[in-house]
Design a protein around this motif. Sequence first.
Motif, PDB file in Angstrom:
ATOM      1  N   ASN A  71     -15.801   8.498 -42.879  1.00 29.64           N
ATOM      2  CA  ASN A  71     -16.586   7.657 -43.781  1.00 29.64           C
ATOM      3  C   ASN A  71     -16.186   6.186 -43.720  1.00 29.64           C
ATOM      4  N   LYS A  72     -15.383   5.826 -42.727  1.00 31.31           N
ATOM      5  CA  LYS A  72     -14.953   4.441 -42.577  1.00 31.31           C
ATOM      6  C   LYS A  72     -15.623   3.831 -41.348  1.00 31.31           C
ATOM      7  N   GLY A  73     -16.064   2.579 -41.496  1.00 35.73           N
ATOM      8  CA  GLY A  73     -16.763   1.915 -40.405  1.00 35.73           C
ATOM      9  C   GLY A  73     -15.958   0.773 -39.807  1.00 35.73           C
ATOM     10  N   ARG A  74     -16.413   0.321 -38.651  1.00 33.16           N
ATOM     11  CA  ARG A  74     -15.792  -0.820 -37.977  1.00 33.16           C
ATOM     12  C   ARG A  74     -16.884  -1.618 -37.278  1.00 33.16           C
ATOM     13  N   ILE A  75     -16.583  -2.863 -37.002  1.00 26.97           N
ATOM     14  CA  ILE A  75     -17.459  -3.678 -36.177  1.00 26.97           C
ATOM     15  C   ILE A  75     -16.618  -4.325 -35.094  1.00 26.97           C
ATOM     16  N   HIS A  76     -17.069  -4.209 -33.850  1.00 28.81           N
ATOM     17  CA  HIS A  76     -16.416  -4.870 -32.733  1.00 28.81           C
ATOM     18  C   HIS A  76     -17.173  -6.159 -32.425  1.00 28.81           C
ATOM     19  N   ALA A 128     -20.813  -1.187 -33.724  1.00 31.63           N
ATOM     20  CA  ALA A 128     -20.748  -1.461 -35.159  1.00 31.63           C
ATOM     21  C   ALA A 128     -21.277  -0.260 -35.920  1.00 31.63           C
ATOM     22  N   GLY A 129     -20.624   0.034 -37.049  1.00 31.33           N
ATOM     23  CA  GLY A 129     -21.027   1.157 -37.878  1.00 31.33           C
ATOM     24  C   GLY A 129     -19.899   2.152 -38.041  1.00 31.33           C
ATOM     25  N   ILE A 130     -20.252   3.389 -38.321  1.00 32.62           N
ATOM     26  CA  ILE A 130     -19.278   4.461 -38.506  1.00 32.62           C
ATOM     27  C   ILE A 130     -19.220   5.283 -37.220  1.00 32.62           C
TER      28      ILE A 130
END
Length: 302
Positions: free
Chosen positions: A32-37, A275-277
């Motif tokens: 449930n955690k996201g990131r963006i590169h 980008a996103g989960i």
Amino acid sequence: MNTQHNSSPELVDPLEHISNLHPCFGKGPNLNKGRIHLPVSPTCNIQCAFCNRQRNTFEKRPGVTGEILTPIEAADVVDKALKLCPEITVAGIAGPGDTLASDNAIDTFNIIKDRHPELINCLSTNGLLLEEKAKRLIEAGVKTITVTVNAVDPEILQHICLYVIKDGKTYVGTEGARILIEAQKRGIKKVKELGAMVKVNMVLCPGINDEHVEDVARTVSELGADFFNIIPLIPQHKLSHLHEPSCQELYEARAKAEKYIKVFRHCQRCRADAAGIPGKLEISDKLYDLKKLNAQNTFSHG
């Protein structure tokens, strides 16, 4: 416990807290955690035998992006991404070149730190310049750092890292490999001393470094690394003749590494503009100007 790591008296272990918020630094996938590169790093200072950086929208692998952003453009993309995906907890820079070969990544993190201090700033690097830029990274709010260490023996690494560019000079063979290995060791040790959480990536190349996993895992663990991530080779460029590691080969390699260090097992081999989960929701197609793909390829070395 080293008290210099305690940035907040409310947290018993700040690094554990970060691990629970980071989709690539936790004990599990953190679904449930996201990131963006943010693809702000166009140049590289080494040449890996498997590296084939491209600008396109269809390949799902590291080293690929649709466009290169300036630091200000990247910060603006973060603003937009957080509106589309509030679950994003990490602003990461992973290329498409090396993130420390220019100052673009540090400049970007400084802007994001001011705009979004709640985000975890995360950087991936080959480690060649990590020691000399370590203090600036921490000052820019970088809390998690990934270093790709494919071998700790120059005789092995020379078949994976074809050359290294340092201070304007090109080094090849075992000389270049030794320079990179020693720089990685000093860099990992330095950023750990400064309080960062460190993950080491190792690209598993059958027939080259697959019998070297324990040596790498043991070495980086002794340097203080927190996690180890074994990435299966995507056969391409100079290593296109090799096979991609099987599930069994990956399992055996991870089991060897786990004798010495915690192993991360959920890597998605993300693009430099992902980008996103991970594995659940991707929003990169809503963030970037795909019309810029008609521009000339700006990747370079040096």
